[in-house]
Design a protein around this motif. Structure first.
Motif, PDB file in Angstrom:
ATOM      1  N   SER A   1      37.244 -11.561 -51.720  1.00  0.00           N
ATOM      2  CA  SER A   1      37.615 -11.505 -50.304  1.00  0.00           C
ATOM      3  C   SER A   1      37.887 -12.919 -49.819  1.00  0.00           C
TER       4      SER A   1
ATOM      5  N   ILE B   1      38.638 -15.534 -47.033  1.00  0.00           N
ATOM      6  CA  ILE B   1      38.433 -15.573 -45.589  1.00  0.00           C
ATOM      7  C   ILE B   1      38.702 -16.996 -45.108  1.00  0.00           C
TER       8      ILE B   1
ATOM      9  N   LEU C   1      38.250 -19.492 -42.052  1.00  0.00           N
ATOM     10  CA  LEU C   1      37.459 -19.632 -40.839  1.00  0.00           C
ATOM     11  C   LEU C   1      37.720 -20.988 -40.200  1.00  0.00           C
TER      12      LEU C   1
ATOM     13  N   LYS D   1      39.461 -25.807 -40.430  1.00  0.00           N
ATOM     14  CA  LYS D   1      39.679 -24.557 -41.163  1.00  0.00           C
ATOM     15  C   LYS D   1      39.228 -24.727 -42.602  1.00  0.00           C
TER      16      LYS D   1
ATOM     17  N   GLU E   1      34.167  -6.760 -46.341  1.00  0.00           N
ATOM     18  CA  GLU E   1      34.692  -7.282 -45.076  1.00  0.00           C
ATOM     19  C   GLU E   1      33.509  -7.832 -44.309  1.00  0.00           C
ATOM     20  N   LEU E   2      33.598  -9.090 -43.971  1.00  0.00           N
ATOM     21  CA  LEU E   2      32.492  -9.728 -43.266  1.00  0.00           C
ATOM     22  C   LEU E   2      32.723  -9.659 -41.763  1.00  0.00           C
TER      23      LEU E   2
ATOM     24  N   VAL F   1      28.414 -17.265 -42.743  1.00  0.00           N
ATOM     25  CA  VAL F   1      28.950 -16.530 -43.889  1.00  0.00           C
ATOM     26  C   VAL F   1      27.811 -15.864 -44.656  1.00  0.00           C
TER      27      VAL F   1
END
Length: 176
Positions: free
Chosen positions: A9, A11, A13, A25, A39-40, A168
């Motif tokens: 996954s 991601i 952030l 980022k 999916e967090l 996270v």
């Protein structure tokens, strides 16, 4: 990783969305041994302004218009003054936040491995201190840094802000 049986996954952030006073980022690739990627559910915090860590009583101030100052720096400072007034942040090297810098009411841009951000206050300017860089990364004040400023900034620029890691990990625990 997929060949080893991990579901991945990716991601992206922004640290500012997690309560860090810095737009930074980072890509996190979460690998789990589940059938499908997880999916967090990550929280979104209010942005913290750069003013929360800038100490106008710290650092070594110098006149903006001193001999030898780069014309590009002077152009950025003049544009920042027109946009934000007498107090703001500006990238010292490179283009960074465009040609006008950043107002103190929003998060700073990415803290890099070398001094990059200058603080402008009227006719004087200086680089961020190591303590200000640490606070911009959301490390606690008691987090020890090397005495050497350049090494401290280098280490901070390579780090991940602790609130990003915490959120996270918390989201992974909830998803597990």
């Amino acid at each position: 990783m997929s060949a080893l049986g991990y579901a991945l996954s990716p991601i992206i952030l922004d640290a500012a969305d997690l309560g860090v006073p810095q737009h930074r980022k980072r890509l996190f690739i979460v690998g789990t041994r589940s059938k499908h990627p997880v999916e967090l559910a990550l929280p979104v915090f209010a942005h913290v302004p750069a003013l929360s860590f800038v100490d106008f009583g710290a650092g070594k101030w110098a006149p903006v218009n001193r001999p030898g100052r780069s014309p590009r720096t002077l152009t950025r400072v003049a544009a920042g003054r027109r946009q934000y007034g007498s107090r703001f942040l500006a990238p010292y090297y490179g283009s960074g936040s465009g040609e006008t810098g950043r107002c103190l009411s929003r998060p700073i841009g990415t803290i890099t491995t070398r001094d990059r951000w200058s603080v402008i206050d009227g006719d004087c300017m200086r680089m961020l201190t190591a303590d200000e860089n640490r606070a911009a990364m959301a490390f606690p004040a008691e987090y020890r840094l090397p005495e050497n400023h350049r090494l401290a900034v280098h280490m901070l620029g390579n780090a991940v802000p602790p609130p990003m890691t915490r959120e996270v990990i918390n989201a992974l625990r909830k998803a597990a």
